[in-house]
Design an enzyme around this catalytic site. Structure first.
Site, PDB file in Angstrom:
ATOM      1  N   PHE A 286      31.762  46.074 -24.107  1.00  0.00           N
ATOM      2  CA  PHE A 286      31.499  46.000 -25.482  1.00  0.00           C
ATOM      3  C   PHE A 286      30.443  45.429 -25.890  1.00  0.00           C
ATOM      4  CE2 PHE A 286      32.722  45.638 -30.006  1.00  0.00           C
ATOM      5  CZ  PHE A 286      32.254  46.960 -30.619  1.00  0.00           C
TER       6      PHE A 286
ATOM      7  N   SER B 210      23.412  41.845 -29.054  1.00  0.00           N
ATOM      8  CA  SER B 210      22.198  41.968 -28.187  1.00  0.00           C
ATOM      9  C   SER B 210      22.454  42.696 -27.094  1.00  0.00           C
ATOM     10  CB  SER B 210      21.448  40.464 -27.563  1.00  0.00           C
ATOM     11  OG  SER B 210      22.550  39.878 -26.911  1.00  0.00           O
TER      12      SER B 210
ATOM     13  N   GLU C  30      26.716  34.827 -21.327  1.00  0.00           N
ATOM     14  CA  GLU C  30      27.490  34.885 -22.462  1.00  0.00           C
ATOM     15  C   GLU C  30      28.361  33.468 -22.620  1.00  0.00           C
ATOM     16  OE1 GLU C  30      27.231  36.836 -24.890  1.00  0.00           O
ATOM     17  OE2 GLU C  30      25.918  38.423 -23.830  1.00  0.00           O
TER      18      GLU C  30
END
Length: 181
Positions: free
Chosen positions: A13, A17, A92
């Site tokens: 998902f 960015s 991330e």
């Protein structure tokens, strides 16, 4: 939420960015909705869009009962799952402010899927939920990090959401305000 079960097929998902720079092979993408979450500049960025001395702000999914967040679900090209997970985790999880989790999503075509998502850890010291929008605009207008100016991140995300027909009043206001600053 550590060590989520990785969905098969692997969907990811994107709400920030990842929408405009997924950086992994995509077999399919669709507009999708996460319920119980909202997109928010609630994470201080000390790497990509700011520094330790002058943190920027980046988007995160912040838990909010009754809220919804529209974004893009990307189905990873079969065979690229392991490399994609490695790339996403390096990108991330750089400071552990995000938690890797699996969320239920509803695609625009009505299909329900499970997707990997990165959500904010509200207990992390980089969490800054509930900053007033005017303060967010000031920070975003000034911060720069390893991936460039914070404002470029905001503009790219707001522009891509608008191009996809995804309304986000806070991001639209922030983009207008930061352009003025």
């Amino acid at each position: 939420m550590p060590n989520p079960e990785i969905p098969q097929p692997l969907w990811v998902f994107g709400y920030g960015s990842l929408i405009w720079n997924p950086d992994f092979p995509v077999a399919e993408s669709q507009i999708a909705r996460a319920t119980g979450w909202h997109r928010s500049f609630c994470m201080r960025s000390i790497h990509h869009r700011g520094s330790v001395a002058a943190p920027g702000l980046v988007l995160a999914l912040d838990h909010a009962p009754g809220a919804v967040c529209d974004g893009v679900a990307f189905r990873v090209t079969p065979g690229a799952e392991a490399a994609t997970l490695q790339t996403l985790r390096e990108r991330e999880l750089i400071s552990s402010a995000y938690l890797e989790t699996t969320l239920p999503l509803k695609l625009a075509n009505g299909q329900e899927i499970k997707a990997l998502a990165y959500v904010i850890d509200p207990g992390h010291d980089q969490y800054c939920g509930n900053l007033p929008l005017a303060e967010q605009a000031q920070i975003i207008a000034q911060a720069t990090g390893g991936r460039g100016p914070n404002r470029d991140y905001l503009f790219a995300t707001a522009d891509h959401l608008a191009a996809l027909g995804i309304a986000d009043a806070d991001l639209a206001w922030l983009a207008t305000q930061v352009r003025r600053l």
